[in-house]
Design a protein around this motif. Sequence first.
Motif, PDB file in Angstrom:
ATOM      1  N   CYS A   1     -26.455   5.447 -27.892  1.00  0.00           N
ATOM      2  CA  CYS A   1     -26.041   5.132 -29.180  1.00  0.00           C
ATOM      3  C   CYS A   1     -24.323   5.107 -29.183  1.00  0.00           C
ATOM      4  O   CYS A   1     -23.873   6.278 -28.893  1.00  0.00           O
ATOM      5  N   GLN A   2     -23.856   3.892 -29.344  1.00  0.00           N
ATOM      6  CA  GLN A   2     -22.406   3.926 -29.141  1.00  0.00           C
ATOM      7  C   GLN A   2     -21.626   2.829 -30.236  1.00  0.00           C
ATOM      8  O   GLN A   2     -22.389   2.000 -30.441  1.00  0.00           O
ATOM      9  N   PRO A   3     -20.440   2.706 -30.540  1.00  0.00           N
ATOM     10  CA  PRO A   3     -19.758   2.041 -31.248  1.00  0.00           C
ATOM     11  C   PRO A   3     -19.751   0.448 -30.594  1.00  0.00           C
ATOM     12  O   PRO A   3     -19.858   0.542 -29.273  1.00  0.00           O
ATOM     13  N   THR A   4     -19.489  -0.413 -31.433  1.00  0.00           N
ATOM     14  CA  THR A   4     -19.568  -1.796 -31.108  1.00  0.00           C
ATOM     15  C   THR A   4     -18.222  -2.380 -30.575  1.00  0.00           C
ATOM     16  O   THR A   4     -17.855  -3.486 -30.083  1.00  0.00           O
ATOM     17  N   TRP A   5     -17.282  -1.715 -31.169  1.00  0.00           N
ATOM     18  CA  TRP A   5     -15.753  -1.997 -30.929  1.00  0.00           C
ATOM     19  C   TRP A   5     -15.380  -1.735 -29.471  1.00  0.00           C
ATOM     20  O   TRP A   5     -15.921  -0.970 -28.838  1.00  0.00           O
ATOM     21  N   SER A   6     -14.168  -1.981 -29.115  1.00  0.00           N
ATOM     22  CA  SER A   6     -13.503  -2.010 -27.776  1.00  0.00           C
ATOM     23  C   SER A   6     -13.247  -0.418 -27.598  1.00  0.00           C
ATOM     24  O   SER A   6     -13.347   0.453 -28.556  1.00  0.00           O
ATOM     25  N   ALA A   7     -13.165  -0.143 -26.329  1.00  0.00           N
ATOM     26  CA  ALA A   7     -12.803   1.182 -25.668  1.00  0.00           C
ATOM     27  C   ALA A   7     -11.533   1.624 -26.392  1.00  0.00           C
ATOM     28  O   ALA A   7     -11.237   2.724 -26.682  1.00  0.00           O
TER      29      ALA A   7
END
Length: 262
Positions: A128-134
């Motif tokens: 489960c992680q965000p879709t935006w960039s690092a």
Amino acid sequence: MRGSVTYRCLVNLAVADFLVILLCLPPTVVWDVTETWFLGEILCKTLVYFQSVSVTVSVLTLTFIALDRYYAIVHPFSHRQQNEPIVHVKTIICFIWIVSLLFNSPDLFSLTTVQQPLRFDLPHMIQCQPTWSAHADLVWHVIKIVFMYAVPLVLLGGAYSLIILELWKSEQFPGQANCKHINENKRLSRRKVAKMLVAVVVMFAICYLPVHTLSLLRYTGVLDQLNNNDIVSSLALVSHIMCYVNSAINPVIYNFMSGKSP
């Protein structure tokens, strides 16, 4: 208790801390140990979002209690005039929840489940992680550290330092009449309150420092340079547990403090 700002805030803190334990502890422990998110995309968004909301409510409530105690002890007459209406504390509590819901809304919209290779000899596992960039993720975590750790810690430390100085230097509690036969009891009570206030700040600083430090190390790539993944996983688990320790110990600290504070 119905007319007390402090006790109403303590109830709100108890609700927030209970939600931290209820929503964060079980899924986070499983996630840290297995390195897999088992609960699907919907819960990835909503559960992690409300985890952040409950932590934010807890931190903001701690901060407001500190400011409220500062005005109650250092400026008692002004405090009583401002806080007589019950509407005041209800508004503050609603404001805390609204700010917490809005502040953490990026998690609600950015989080999703993805498949990625992990350190085990398995093809893929769910995260489960965000879709935006690092880079965006790093900026978001820095914002959280500043507004949910650094700023509250400064306010807590500053308010309680001024409270301790006020209690320590005066021969009686502000706003109370001079009674010689109770001065010694007041002095002992004052020192106990001071110890409780120090405990609040120290526990908040210690319990939330590991998780914020680990987040910075992770998103700046420092942890990727370590070859021992078992150590990283253990540190992640311990850092999360420390946050829950703070929520669990808050009722103990404030139980002692609320019995002695003005």
